[in-house]
Write a protein that holds these residues in place. Structure first.
Motif, PDB file in Angstrom:
ATOM      1  N   ALA A   2      -9.796   6.362 -18.293  1.00 40.67           N
ATOM      2  CA  ALA A   2      -8.917   7.339 -17.646  1.00 40.67           C
ATOM      3  C   ALA A   2      -7.493   7.238 -18.168  1.00 40.67           C
ATOM      4  O   ALA A   2      -6.777   8.249 -18.246  1.00 40.67           O
ATOM      5  N   ILE A   3      -7.055   6.043 -18.519  1.00 39.88           N
ATOM      6  CA  ILE A   3      -5.698   5.872 -19.053  1.00 39.88           C
ATOM      7  C   ILE A   3      -5.548   6.636 -20.363  1.00 39.88           C
ATOM      8  O   ILE A   3      -4.518   7.293 -20.607  1.00 39.88           O
TER       9      ILE A   3
ATOM     10  N   LEU B 129      -9.433   0.437 -28.502  1.00 37.44           N
ATOM     11  CA  LEU B 129      -8.706  -0.828 -28.375  1.00 37.44           C
ATOM     12  C   LEU B 129      -8.096  -0.959 -26.985  1.00 37.44           C
ATOM     13  O   LEU B 129      -8.138  -2.029 -26.370  1.00 37.44           O
ATOM     14  N   LYS B 130      -7.519   0.139 -26.478  1.00 35.56           N
ATOM     15  CA  LYS B 130      -6.972   0.105 -25.114  1.00 35.56           C
ATOM     16  C   LYS B 130      -8.062  -0.220 -24.102  1.00 35.56           C
ATOM     17  O   LYS B 130      -7.868  -1.034 -23.194  1.00 35.56           O
TER      18      LYS B 130
ATOM     19  N   ILE C  15       4.348   7.362 -22.777  1.00 37.68           N
ATOM     20  CA  ILE C  15       3.109   8.018 -23.202  1.00 37.68           C
ATOM     21  C   ILE C  15       2.900   7.835 -24.702  1.00 37.68           C
ATOM     22  O   ILE C  15       1.777   7.585 -25.166  1.00 37.68           O
ATOM     23  N   ASP C  16       3.978   7.958 -25.476  1.00 37.71           N
ATOM     24  CA  ASP C  16       3.866   7.806 -26.930  1.00 37.71           C
ATOM     25  C   ASP C  16       3.397   6.398 -27.307  1.00 37.71           C
ATOM     26  O   ASP C  16       2.630   6.230 -28.259  1.00 37.71           O
ATOM     27  N   ILE C  17       3.873   5.414 -26.563  1.00 39.84           N
ATOM     28  CA  ILE C  17       3.445   4.031 -26.851  1.00 39.84           C
ATOM     29  C   ILE C  17       1.946   3.886 -26.617  1.00 39.84           C
ATOM     30  O   ILE C  17       1.214   3.332 -27.449  1.00 39.84           O
ATOM     31  N   PHE C  18       1.464   4.391 -25.462  1.00 37.95           N
ATOM     32  CA  PHE C  18       0.028   4.307 -25.167  1.00 37.95           C
ATOM     33  C   PHE C  18      -0.776   5.156 -26.143  1.00 37.95           C
ATOM     34  O   PHE C  18      -1.875   4.785 -26.548  1.00 37.95           O
TER      35      PHE C  18
ATOM     36  N   SER D 260     -13.666   9.546 -15.346  1.00 39.99           N
ATOM     37  CA  SER D 260     -12.522   9.168 -16.181  1.00 39.99           C
ATOM     38  C   SER D 260     -11.618  10.361 -16.434  1.00 39.99           C
ATOM     39  O   SER D 260     -10.382  10.262 -16.309  1.00 39.99           O
ATOM     40  N   VAL D 261     -12.210  11.493 -16.783  1.00 37.85           N
ATOM     41  CA  VAL D 261     -11.409  12.681 -17.061  1.00 37.85           C
ATOM     42  C   VAL D 261     -10.730  13.191 -15.796  1.00 37.85           C
ATOM     43  O   VAL D 261      -9.564  13.620 -15.833  1.00 37.85           O
ATOM     44  N   GLY D 262     -11.438  13.139 -14.663  1.00 34.57           N
ATOM     45  CA  GLY D 262     -10.833  13.593 -13.412  1.00 34.57           C
ATOM     46  C   GLY D 262      -9.633  12.753 -13.010  1.00 34.57           C
ATOM     47  O   GLY D 262      -8.577  13.292 -12.634  1.00 34.57           O
ATOM     48  N   PHE D 263      -9.780  11.439 -13.099  1.00 38.02           N
ATOM     49  CA  PHE D 263      -8.665  10.548 -12.757  1.00 38.02           C
ATOM     50  C   PHE D 263      -7.519  10.719 -13.749  1.00 38.02           C
ATOM     51  O   PHE D 263      -6.339  10.766 -13.360  1.00 38.02           O
TER      52      PHE D 263
END
Length: 290
Positions: free
Chosen positions: A159-160, A138-139, A128-131, A98-101
């Motif tokens: 990863a997101i 939750l995401k 980016i601010d929205i995410f 996850s961190v790599g991606f």
């Protein structure tokens, strides 16, 4: 004629490594993580997945730790030691994957936003601010629910969240070095923009990225365990540490070791990553260098 002593200066990497080794907490964290990586690599050679890890034997269920079963057995008679050791593969793979991606995606977005600025910066960073405003759990819940429950989908969901953190850090770092003289000299030499970013800008932004990586792996392991505990992470009967906690919560009164041992595995892993991250932060801080 007396021979003159030649003093060999350390490279930047050697100096950082030397300073890191002086930090006892960082050394302990590195040693634990190295052991954990070895366990994750050799566990398929030591344990048979079908019989030792997921094979059920109700005749020996809920046995306490003993010489035969070091960590005891769970509610289905599966050896908890084998499951915890094998579970290191899932937790480490999810954390690193996850961190790599997220590092790749976040670095690309942050580099574009920080280097070009203007509308590119506004569009990327507002997204980016929205995410970033949405809680990570939750995401991940929404994404896993849409894509389905699997290890790969869990890595994508986490990863997101990692990408948003990296994008903000990389953007800030790029903006501090993009107007320096050596970058302008690279422009004057006719180098393409992508080479300038890769060769001259990003290498000078590695310190915060490296520190953030160690801390994010720990955070991601906790998030993955939380999702598996809720039943939307790694699907059963895979021995992911959060899934082990979820499976043992019904027996926390009469067989507390089923929850305590996986919980300690998560705690010590995250603690080791945090100790290493703190050591790297101190070793890479130019204000602390003599």
């Amino acid at each position: 004629m007396a021979a003159k002593k030649r003093t060999k200066r350390r490279t930047m990497f050697q100096e950082t490594w030397h300073r890191l080794l002086k930090n006892k907490g960082a050394v302990i964290g590195m040693a634990f993580l190295a052991l954990l990586c070895v366990i994750a690599l050799v566990s398929p050679l030591v344990f048979n997945y079908e019989t030792d890890v997921i094979g059920q034997n109700l005749a020996i269920k809920l046995q306490p730790p003993s010489g035969e079963h070091w960590f005891g057995t769970d509610e289905y008679g599966r050896d908890l030691f084998a499951r915890v050791m094998y579970g290191a593969r899932y937790s480490m793979a999810i954390g690193i994957g996850s961190v790599g991606f997220g590092l790749i995606v976040g670095t690309i977005l942050g580099s574009i936003a920080g280097f070009y600025g203007g509308k590119s910066d506004d569009i990327i960073m507002r997204g980016i601010d929205i995410f970033y405003s949405i809680p990570n759990i939750l995401k991940a819940v929404v994404i896993v629910s849409l894509l389905g429950t699997s290890t790969i989908n869990l890595i994508i969901a986490l990863a997101i969240s990692c990408a948003t953190n990296y994008a903000r850090i990389v953007r800030a770092s790029v903006m501090t070095v993009r107007d320096l003289e050596y970058v302008e000299s690279s422009y004057a030499m006719g180098l393409p923009t992508w080479k300038i970013i890769l060769r001259h800008i990003l290498p000078n932004c590695l310190s915060p990225i490296i520190v953030q990586t160690t801390l994010l792996i720990g955070t991601t392991i906790i998030s993955a365990s939380s999702l598996s505990f809720l039943g939307i992470g790694v699907p059963a009967p895979a021995p992911e540490w959060g899934a082990l906690l979820s499976g043992g919560r019904g027996h926390i009164r009469d067989a507390s070791y089923i929850c305590v041992i996986p919980g300690l595995a998560i705690m010590f892993t995250v603690l080791a990553l945090n100790l290493l991250g703190d050591g790297l932060r101190d070793a890479l801080d130019p204000k602390l260098k003599k």
